[in-house]
Scaffold this motif. Sequence first.
Motif, PDB file in Angstrom:
ATOM      1  N   ILE A   1      30.498 -20.797  12.625  1.00 17.22           N
ATOM      2  CA  ILE A   1      31.996 -21.079  12.723  1.00 17.22           C
ATOM      3  C   ILE A   1      32.472 -20.672  14.519  1.00 17.22           C
ATOM      4  O   ILE A   1      32.427 -20.026  14.511  1.00 17.22           O
TER       5      ILE A   1
ATOM      6  N   GLY B   1      33.683 -16.686  20.276  1.00 15.56           N
ATOM      7  CA  GLY B   1      33.177 -18.279  20.367  1.00 15.56           C
ATOM      8  C   GLY B   1      32.782 -18.099  19.001  1.00 15.56           C
ATOM      9  O   GLY B   1      32.854 -18.001  18.224  1.00 15.56           O
ATOM     10  N   MET B   2      31.223 -18.664  19.216  1.00 15.14           N
ATOM     11  CA  MET B   2      30.580 -18.904  17.709  1.00 15.14           C
ATOM     12  C   MET B   2      29.952 -18.243  16.878  1.00 15.14           C
ATOM     13  O   MET B   2      29.039 -17.210  17.456  1.00 15.14           O
ATOM     14  N   GLY B   3      30.152 -17.650  15.480  1.00 12.71           N
ATOM     15  CA  GLY B   3      30.193 -16.647  14.905  1.00 12.71           C
ATOM     16  C   GLY B   3      29.808 -16.654  13.846  1.00 12.71           C
ATOM     17  O   GLY B   3      29.121 -18.431  13.949  1.00 12.71           O
TER      18      GLY B   3
ATOM     19  N   TYR C   1      32.294  -8.527   9.976  1.00 15.73           N
ATOM     20  CA  TYR C   1      31.678  -9.709  10.796  1.00 15.73           C
ATOM     21  C   TYR C   1      32.124  -9.612  12.276  1.00 15.73           C
ATOM     22  O   TYR C   1      31.646 -10.671  12.811  1.00 15.73           O
TER      23      TYR C   1
ATOM     24  N   LEU D   1      28.740  -8.469  13.914  1.00 12.54           N
ATOM     25  CA  LEU D   1      27.453 -10.047  14.344  1.00 12.54           C
ATOM     26  C   LEU D   1      28.110 -11.287  14.935  1.00 12.54           C
ATOM     27  O   LEU D   1      27.391 -11.127  15.503  1.00 12.54           O
ATOM     28  N   ALA D   2      29.580 -11.247  14.959  1.00 14.88           N
ATOM     29  CA  ALA D   2      30.102 -12.452  15.502  1.00 14.88           C
ATOM     30  C   ALA D   2      28.990 -12.296  16.827  1.00 14.88           C
ATOM     31  O   ALA D   2      29.196 -12.953  17.590  1.00 14.88           O
ATOM     32  N   THR D   3      29.851 -10.905  17.926  1.00  9.94           N
ATOM     33  CA  THR D   3      30.068 -10.626  18.918  1.00  9.94           C
ATOM     34  C   THR D   3      27.898 -10.470  19.490  1.00  9.94           C
ATOM     35  O   THR D   3      27.547 -10.641  20.341  1.00  9.94           O
TER      36      THR D   3
ATOM     37  N   CYS E   1      25.870 -12.419  17.788  1.00  6.34           N
ATOM     38  CA  CYS E   1      25.997 -13.928  17.847  1.00  6.34           C
ATOM     39  C   CYS E   1      26.089 -14.593  20.052  1.00  6.34           C
ATOM     40  O   CYS E   1      25.441 -15.212  20.207  1.00  6.34           O
ATOM     41  N   ILE E   2      27.208 -14.027  19.983  1.00  6.25           N
ATOM     42  CA  ILE E   2      28.108 -14.776  21.072  1.00  6.25           C
ATOM     43  C   ILE E   2      27.032 -14.451  22.318  1.00  6.25           C
ATOM     44  O   ILE E   2      27.265 -15.337  23.297  1.00  6.25           O
TER      45      ILE E   2
ATOM     46  N   ARG F   1      24.501 -16.231  22.344  1.00  2.52           N
ATOM     47  CA  ARG F   1      24.410 -18.221  22.610  1.00  2.52           C
ATOM     48  C   ARG F   1      24.636 -17.787  24.437  1.00  2.52           C
ATOM     49  O   ARG F   1      24.290 -18.696  24.733  1.00  2.52           O
TER      50      ARG F   1
ATOM     51  N   SER G   1      21.752 -18.665  12.957  1.00  2.00           N
ATOM     52  CA  SER G   1      22.966 -18.772  13.618  1.00  2.00           C
ATOM     53  C   SER G   1      22.823 -19.013  14.757  1.00  2.00           C
ATOM     54  O   SER G   1      23.448 -19.939  15.067  1.00  2.00           O
TER      55      SER G   1
END
Lengths: 255, 255
Positions: free
Chosen positions: A151, A156-158, B126, B129-131, B133-134, B137, B171
């Motif tokens: 999302i 960025g995309m988390g 959260y 985990l978002a960091t 994933c970004i 990517r 993800s």
Amino acid sequence: MKNYKGYLIDLDGTMYRGNEVIPEAIPFVNQLAQRNIPYVFVTNNSTKSTQEVAEKLNQLGIQADYNQIVTSSMATAKYLQDQSVKSCYCIGQSGLKEPIREHGIQLTDSTDVDAVVVGLDRDINYDKLATACIAIRKGARFISTNRDHAIPTEAGMGPGNGAFTALVQTSTQQNPVFIGKPDTIIMKEALDVLGFPKEDVLMVGDNYQTDIQSGFNAGVDTLFVHTGVTSKEELAAFEEQPTYIIENLLEWTFE
Amino acid sequence: MKNYKGYLIDLDGTMYRGNEVIPEAIPFVNQLAQRNIPYVFVTNNSTKSTQEVAEKLNQLGIQADYNQIVTSSMATAKYLQDQSVKSCYCIGQSGLKEPIREHGIQLTDSTDVDAVVVGLDRDINYDKLATACIAIRKGARFISTNRDHAIPTEAGMGPGNGAFTALVQTSTQQNPVFIGKPDTIIMKEALDVLGFPKEDVLMVGDNYQTDIQSGFNAGVDTLFVHTGVTSKEELAAFEEQPTYIIENLLEWTFE
């Protein structure tokens, strides 16, 4: 082209992008309203209530009433009720927990529950994930609002709810029932709200892997619009193609 | 039976269960020490330092020095150094972050890094985990301390690092390099510490899917002991069987 009696419409990438309306969406929805063609918005978002979604659309200039919104939360709550679930451990925000409670299901922090629901929770922590895993190991049914992998966040995309679901799935070695697009439970709910057989309905969206595949899976014709995530190259690479493909919603003619 | 020159030994289920020593483990390790047979403990645990692991063993009556401990953290730090990683975003506790820092790698919260390391973190949230994933990517390498699906917690089996790794994997659609058992990077590190060729070494453990498979993958003979997680029925169902199977470590004869 068929004259469809009812429309199912995706939101992000189809009606708006983030907080900006997609301009061609406004006259498209106005046409449906003027022609008295029923329409329902279908979203995998489980963090907002139907009222909040309708308000956002209205602020962007799109005609919508809360009873024209089907969220993965609402579809999840109805599914739990249909399956006679009495108690539930839920990972998720108020937009998911409230509809579940309103459908008469007890929300608890116990691991002795009929079902575990995994929805997006920006306040996720280890204990919540452990409680979900332990309850599922004890035999609770495993239900996930949707399988979205990612999302958009500020940075960025988390990870999306499909990623958190994969965590629980990997740890427990149990597979969930998915509610949201491209799975069929949300589509069945949206068709029920619309009140037409699937042959008379068109599903409109920008995301091949959620919107268009949800149409395939539910046996509903699909209108793909190039205003969102799936590029022309990506779309061309898929074997099964949408019923109709347009650049933007102004290109659509209603008869 | 071969006379092995060195031993690699698992901890949980082989030396102790939680905080209780497995009684037969003490004379087994004493025998190795008396016979001057080098031994190294190999653990997927990434939350404790080698000093902390050695202290725990000593308190339980098992002879061990910190330089006889190979953790997935230590093997991860060495791997990053070998791969010339300069900067790293790390999900994990101090037991993972300290060895990485000590190996001269910069730890940062930036998403512009050479590598992302995912290890167990009971304070997960959260944004972490978002960091991760970004950064992945954006092209950072993706490294995971181990693929364990579940770990014991006070309340039952909670998610292990393999489950959090699956979240990031789902993800980002990128596959990680795994360091810990049953993968070979930790075994290579442990064999280096021991200093013998793999033909002269025996891997001892209770868990078929981590310890025994790590032996298969590294080309090391295996001694399976029935004091831990893998039951007799489970063991019998696997096609490839350990080199030796015993009830407890007292059954083992050194020549």
